[in-house]
Design a protein around this motif. Sequence first.
Motif, PDB file in Angstrom:
ATOM      1  N   ARG A 115     -12.279  30.521  18.914  1.00 34.78           N
ATOM      2  CA  ARG A 115     -13.217  29.470  18.178  1.00 34.78           C
ATOM      3  C   ARG A 115     -15.072  30.304  18.275  1.00 34.78           C
ATOM      4  O   ARG A 115     -15.369  30.574  19.471  1.00 34.78           O
ATOM      5  CB  ARG A 115     -14.007  28.143  19.239  1.00 34.78           C
ATOM      6  CG  ARG A 115     -15.000  27.500  18.731  1.00 34.78           C
ATOM      7  CD  ARG A 115     -14.995  25.843  20.041  1.00 34.78           C
ATOM      8  NE  ARG A 115     -15.700  26.015  21.451  1.00 34.78           N
ATOM      9  CZ  ARG A 115     -17.310  26.664  20.635  1.00 34.78           C
ATOM     10  NH1 ARG A 115     -17.188  26.201  20.013  1.00 34.78           N
ATOM     11  NH2 ARG A 115     -17.699  26.762  22.729  1.00 34.78           N
ATOM     12  N   SER A 175     -16.316  22.739  24.989  1.00 36.66           N
ATOM     13  CA  SER A 175     -16.125  22.394  23.374  1.00 36.66           C
ATOM     14  C   SER A 175     -14.645  23.302  23.555  1.00 36.66           C
ATOM     15  O   SER A 175     -13.732  24.263  23.032  1.00 36.66           O
ATOM     16  CB  SER A 175     -16.352  22.825  22.203  1.00 36.66           C
ATOM     17  OG  SER A 175     -15.001  22.550  20.718  1.00 36.66           O
ATOM     18  N   TYR A 176     -12.847  22.904  23.308  1.00 34.28           N
ATOM     19  CA  TYR A 176     -11.640  23.357  23.325  1.00 34.28           C
ATOM     20  C   TYR A 176     -11.307  23.197  21.636  1.00 34.28           C
ATOM     21  O   TYR A 176     -10.538  23.002  21.285  1.00 34.28           O
ATOM     22  CB  TYR A 176     -10.687  22.237  23.822  1.00 34.28           C
ATOM     23  CG  TYR A 176     -11.256  22.389  25.648  1.00 34.28           C
ATOM     24  CD1 TYR A 176     -12.272  22.021  26.107  1.00 34.28           C
ATOM     25  CD2 TYR A 176     -10.806  23.690  26.337  1.00 34.28           C
ATOM     26  CE1 TYR A 176     -12.675  21.808  27.764  1.00 34.28           C
ATOM     27  CE2 TYR A 176     -11.410  24.066  27.221  1.00 34.28           C
ATOM     28  CZ  TYR A 176     -12.180  22.706  27.995  1.00 34.28           C
ATOM     29  OH  TYR A 176     -12.603  23.352  29.249  1.00 34.28           O
ATOM     30  N   ASP A 177     -12.407  22.763  20.652  1.00 33.05           N
ATOM     31  CA  ASP A 177     -11.531  23.128  19.376  1.00 33.05           C
ATOM     32  C   ASP A 177     -11.585  24.259  18.465  1.00 33.05           C
ATOM     33  O   ASP A 177     -12.778  24.486  18.295  1.00 33.05           O
ATOM     34  CB  ASP A 177     -12.848  21.951  18.716  1.00 33.05           C
ATOM     35  CG  ASP A 177     -12.108  21.887  17.470  1.00 33.05           C
ATOM     36  OD1 ASP A 177     -13.144  21.602  16.493  1.00 33.05           O
ATOM     37  OD2 ASP A 177     -11.490  21.915  16.799  1.00 33.05           O
ATOM     38  N   TRP A 182      -5.653  29.903  15.829  1.00 32.81           N
ATOM     39  CA  TRP A 182      -4.505  29.902  16.973  1.00 32.81           C
ATOM     40  C   TRP A 182      -3.648  31.293  16.798  1.00 32.81           C
ATOM     41  O   TRP A 182      -3.432  31.803  16.001  1.00 32.81           O
ATOM     42  CB  TRP A 182      -4.096  28.746  17.283  1.00 32.81           C
ATOM     43  CG  TRP A 182      -4.431  27.150  17.295  1.00 32.81           C
ATOM     44  CD1 TRP A 182      -5.740  27.240  17.105  1.00 32.81           C
ATOM     45  CD2 TRP A 182      -4.464  27.101  18.671  1.00 32.81           C
ATOM     46  NE1 TRP A 182      -6.028  25.893  17.425  1.00 32.81           N
ATOM     47  CE2 TRP A 182      -6.186  26.225  18.728  1.00 32.81           C
ATOM     48  CE3 TRP A 182      -4.239  27.238  19.975  1.00 32.81           C
ATOM     49  CZ2 TRP A 182      -5.776  25.493  20.327  1.00 32.81           C
ATOM     50  CZ3 TRP A 182      -4.785  26.099  21.135  1.00 32.81           C
ATOM     51  CH2 TRP A 182      -4.971  25.737  21.693  1.00 32.81           C
TER      52      TRP A 182
END
Length: 125
Positions: free
Chosen positions: A98, A109-111, A115
Motif C-alpha cells: 500500500r 489501514s489494511y486497504d 497482492w
Amino acid sequence: QVQLVESGGDSVQAGESLRLSCAASGFIYTRYCMRWFRQAPGKEREAVAGIGSDGSTSYADSVKGRFTISRDNVKKSLYLEMNSLKPEDTAMYYCAARLVWYGSSCGDSYDMAYWGKGTLVTVSS
C-alpha cells in the motif's frame, strides 16, 4: 507491471521455523507499506505483520514474539521469519503493498493496493 511473488512456504512440524520471501517489482518499493496476511481454510483473511516505509513494524497478537517481518529496499524484497510454528499457523500467506508517504508507518489501514498469489504453510503437530 506490478508483481508480488511469494516463496518459502512448506510443510513443517510444530516448533520448527520457516522464512517466507516476497519479491516485488513494477512499483517504487520504498514508498510502500508492506504487509503479510494469511488465510486458513474456512477462515477470514487476517493481517499477520506489517512494515512501513520507515521500517516500523507491527504484529498480530497471535504471532508477536514468534514472527519477524523485515524488508530489503535494495533487493525490493519482504521477508517473514516464522519461529516456533504452531498448527494454527497453517494457512496461505500473502504479501501485499500500500502506498504511503516516505518515512511513514503502515498506520491502521489494511486497504492494500497490490497482492501476491500466496505461498502455503502447513504445520503439523
